[in-house]
Design an enzyme around this catalytic site. Structure first.
Site, PDB file in Angstrom:
ATOM      1  N   LYS A 168       6.597  28.045 -14.616  1.00  0.00           N
ATOM      2  CA  LYS A 168       7.274  26.884 -14.013  1.00  0.00           C
ATOM      3  C   LYS A 168       7.338  27.002 -12.495  1.00  0.00           C
ATOM      4  CE  LYS A 168      11.832  26.855 -13.869  1.00  0.00           C
ATOM      5  NZ  LYS A 168      12.296  26.683 -12.453  1.00  0.00           N
ATOM      6  N   LYS A 192      13.475  28.493  -1.480  1.00  0.00           N
ATOM      7  CA  LYS A 192      13.460  29.187  -2.767  1.00  0.00           C
ATOM      8  C   LYS A 192      12.067  29.210  -3.376  1.00  0.00           C
ATOM      9  CE  LYS A 192      14.498  31.360  -6.452  1.00  0.00           C
ATOM     10  NZ  LYS A 192      15.369  30.962  -7.548  1.00  0.00           N
ATOM     11  N   THR A 234      15.847  26.481  -9.615  1.00  0.00           N
ATOM     12  CA  THR A 234      14.630  26.343  -8.822  1.00  0.00           C
ATOM     13  C   THR A 234      13.954  25.045  -9.232  1.00  0.00           C
ATOM     14  OG1 THR A 234      14.375  28.749  -8.749  1.00  0.00           O
ATOM     15  CG2 THR A 234      12.442  27.420  -8.196  1.00  0.00           C
TER      16      THR A 234
END
Length: 303
Positions: free
Chosen positions: A246, A178, A102
């Site tokens: 993150k 995503k 990702t």
């Protein structure tokens, strides 16, 4: 059409929870899987089950035409490709790099261009579904790539995942979808933790609350999956708190570029940040529930 022996070889770099499952799935589909991992012994353990252990990404890349990278973030992907004994220098022109992390979509777009200069095809291919679905070959891939890259690596993608979504003819779309998925995942985990915490604060039996919610309209996949970890008092990281620090950070960075408001994502990000700085960074992401005061968690896991 019968695949050549070269087509039946594939490289996997990163044998964590998802990467190991992917490597095993590919092996079960008849591929010879060349693998490496930064952790000493991880590749050797996989080799005992029928894989080929390699010491470096370059060694993986030298023996295959498709390299699948399953590491945590863009920085690790950079190291895999361009660091010491990196894969890029060893990959043959016409071979394909499949990036499953990702990352910032703009970074992925730039990586496609960098690899094209080396004659390397690229698949922007983030994954979702967790370790169990990776191991069973039922995970989801959100991919975008040139027709040439799909032609070269499509057989590997189809073997890796139960659903391979082809979202565009160049890098970027896979990573965009995503991070939108991660927006929802992070918000759902945060909301599930908040709901369970309120139930505990109000004296509701945790197992009864879980039973009712998972059979009611308020349920979500994340509530059902992650609150089971809370009930068990087991915060062994399948996906850690810092993963959502993150990933939700990437979501917010993407939206900030066009001044697009994301109030729920921003709140969830702050909750995971709070859990991280409180000492739960490496615990399962369900440990975000530990930020709520005045509750006693099941199995005494309240610290």
């Amino acid at each position: 059409m019968t695949q050549s022996m070269a087509d039946r070889k594939v490289g996997v770099i990163g044998l964590g929870a998802m990467g190991l499952g992917i490597a095993k799935t590919l092996r079960n589909h008849g591929y010879t899987v060349h693998a490496c991992d930064a952790r000493p012994g991880a590749a050797a353990d996989f080799a005992k089950e029928g894989g080929v252990a390699c010491a470096t990404p370059a060694e993986v890349a030298a023996g295959v035409d498709v390299v699948v990278s399953v590491v945590v973030n863009a920085a690790q992907t950079e190291a895999v490709l361009f660091g010491e004994a990196g894969a890029a220098a060893a990959m043959r022109p016409g071979s394909t790099f499949v990036m499953c992390s990702t990352v910032d979509p703009n970074w992925s777009i730039a990586l496609e261009a960098r690899l094209a200069q080396l004659g390397i095809l690229y698949v922007d291919g983030p994954i979702s579904g967790g370790a169990a679905k990776a191991a069973s070959g039922q995970m989801t891939m959100m991919t975008s790539a040139t027709p040439e890259a799909y032609a070269a690596a499509g057989h590997v993608l189809d073997a890796m995942a139960g659903k391979v979504y082809r979202l565009g003819d160049k890098a970027g779309a896979g990573s965009k979808v995503k991070i939108i998925n991660q927006l929802l995942a992070g918000v759902h985990i945060a909301a599930a933790a908040e709901a369970m915490a309120l139930g505990l604060r109000e004296g509701v039996a945790a197992d009864a609350l879980y039973e009712v919610i998972t059979h009611s309209a308020g349920n979500s996949w994340m509530f059902e999956n992650r609150m089971a970890h809370v009930l068990a008092g087991d915060y062994t990281p399948l996906s850690a708190v810092d993963i959502f620090v993150k990933d939700l950070g990437l979501v917010l960075d993407t939206a900030r570029a066009t001044k697009f408001p994301l109030p729920l994502a921003a709140t969830a990000h702050q909750m995971f940040m709070q859990a991280s700085t409180a000492g739960y960074a490496k615990e399962d992401d369900s440990a975000v529930i530990k930020i709520f005061p005045g509750i006693t968690l099941p199995e005494g896991q309240s610290k």
